[in-house]
Design an enzyme around this catalytic site. Structure first.
Site, PDB file in Angstrom:
ATOM      1  N   ARG A 116      -6.548   5.411  -6.349  1.00 39.91           N
ATOM      2  CA  ARG A 116      -6.317   6.855  -6.407  1.00 39.91           C
ATOM      3  C   ARG A 116      -6.512   7.399  -7.815  1.00 39.91           C
ATOM      4  NH1 ARG A 116      -0.462   7.289  -4.096  1.00 39.91           N
ATOM      5  NH2 ARG A 116      -0.803   9.530  -4.489  1.00 39.91           N
ATOM      6  N   ILE A 174       0.878  -1.166   0.000  1.00 41.14           N
ATOM      7  CA  ILE A 174       0.000   0.000   0.000  1.00 41.14           C
ATOM      8  C   ILE A 174       0.917   1.219   0.000  1.00 41.14           C
ATOM      9  CG2 ILE A 174      -1.932  -1.154   1.147  1.00 41.14           C
ATOM     10  CD1 ILE A 174      -1.192   0.218   3.737  1.00 41.14           C
ATOM     11  N   ASP A 175       0.419   2.326  -0.484  1.00 35.72           N
ATOM     12  CA  ASP A 175       1.256   3.507  -0.647  1.00 35.72           C
ATOM     13  C   ASP A 175       1.705   4.087   0.693  1.00 35.72           C
ATOM     14  OD1 ASP A 175       0.923   3.335  -3.404  1.00 35.72           O
ATOM     15  OD2 ASP A 175      -0.898   4.561  -3.361  1.00 35.72           O
ATOM     16  N   ARG A 176       2.781   4.854   0.653  1.00 39.98           N
ATOM     17  CA  ARG A 176       3.337   5.489   1.852  1.00 39.98           C
ATOM     18  C   ARG A 176       2.266   6.232   2.659  1.00 39.98           C
ATOM     19  NH1 ARG A 176       8.029   8.049   3.889  1.00 39.98           N
ATOM     20  NH2 ARG A 176       9.326   7.121   2.258  1.00 39.98           N
TER      21      ARG A 176
END
Length: 303
Positions: free
Chosen positions: A233, A130-132
């Site tokens: 996103r 998962i993204d930062r």
């Protein structure tokens, strides 16, 4: 061993959730699951080893080590252990931390911290990313056999991942499916959305449901059918309802208006639907879910 006792006055409720909430979160999920595996949990004086649904007036007893794992407390500002056994580790990653080392960036990341701080996970590997600036659940394999099995299960859609997102705007349909084609530019770390497939594109499919909508802000629940880089996103932004706080795909004016610097996107639920042939079948039908605080965030933004 330390004994803790709780009387259920909350009606029908899952056992693990009940223990955590009644301990004021001093007992975390991994402690409860470990106690279940060790048959150190009793309901009405009967030992149980699964996360069953308990009923009103049930008496729950849990026996815990005198000193709980200090690693939980050491890392509580970065990640919390939600579940752990000899093969699988599931953690709740906080926003602002990468899951792995990034190019030209030597800051703290999830997998390095797990390998360093959890003695049984020194050879662990990420099963997905998962993204930062996305918070929530991440699955980590503690050995090579588990990694192969979990990657296979993800590929075969035997592991279902759900997200919450707070977005600007409101989808026309209360429920829907976004189907697009994504191309990736590795140099800038961004994907581009196409309505028609172009050479090199990957198909991206995301299902969504509008949970709440007020003052042109919506709370969505999303389920991934494919797992592409920045999929949610990019797709929701392309559909006209970007995630608030998303600095790459979102609306800068809206982000500044609400003073949100990280995308309001959270991986809140993971469900296992494994085959009997899998050596991880003991996790079949197990659902791991966290409270991300999205309802309070939504309320704050719409006041």
């Amino acid at each position: 061993m330390e004994k803790k006792e709780f009387k259920n006055h909350s009606g029908s409720i899952k056992l693990v959730k009940f223990i955590i909430s009644n301990s004021n979160s001093t007992i975390i999920a991994s402690d409860v699951f470990k106690a279940l595996r060790n048959k150190d949990v009793r309901v009405n004086n009967v030992k149980v080893k699964e996360d069953i649904i308990i009923k009103n007036d049930d008496l729950v007893e849990i026996f815990l080590p005198d000193t709980l794992n200090v690693i939980h407390k050491k890392n509580e500002l970065f990640y919390n252990i939600i579940y752990e056994d000899e093969n699988v580790l599931i953690v709740d990653k906080k926003q602002g931390f990468a899951v792995h080392a990034e190019k030209n960036n030597d800051s703290t990341n999830l997998i390095d911290e797990v390998r360093k701080n959890i003695s049984s996970a020194k050879n662990s590997s990420l099963c997905h990313r998962i993204d930062r600036n996305t918070g929530g659940l991440v699955i980590i394999a503690k050995n090579e056999n588990a990694l192969k099995e979990l990657l296979r299960a993800i590929k075969e859609k035997k592991i279902i991942k759900n997200y919450y997102a707070i977005v600007s705007g409101k989808p026309i349909d209360i429920t829907g499916t976004l189907i697009n084609f994504l191309s990736k530019n590795d140099k800038i770390g961004q994907v581009f959305v196409h309505e028609k497939k172009e050479k090199g594109d990957l198909t991206a499919i995301t299902h969504y449901k509008v949970l709440q909508s007020e003052k042109n802000i919506s709370l969505l629940e999303l389920e991934l059918e494919t797992g592409r880089m920045h999929q949610i996103r990019a797709q929701v932004a392309n559909a006209g309802f970007p995630i608030i706080g998303d600095g790459k795909y979102g609306n800068t004016v809206i982000n500044r208006k609400y003073k949100v610097k990280m995308q309001l996107l959270f991986a809140f639920r993971i469900k296992f639907q494994l085959d009997k042939s899998s050596f991880l079948f003991y996790l079949n039908k197990t659902v791991f879910e966290i409270d991300c605080g999205v309802e309070s965030l939504f309320k704050k933004l719409t006041q």
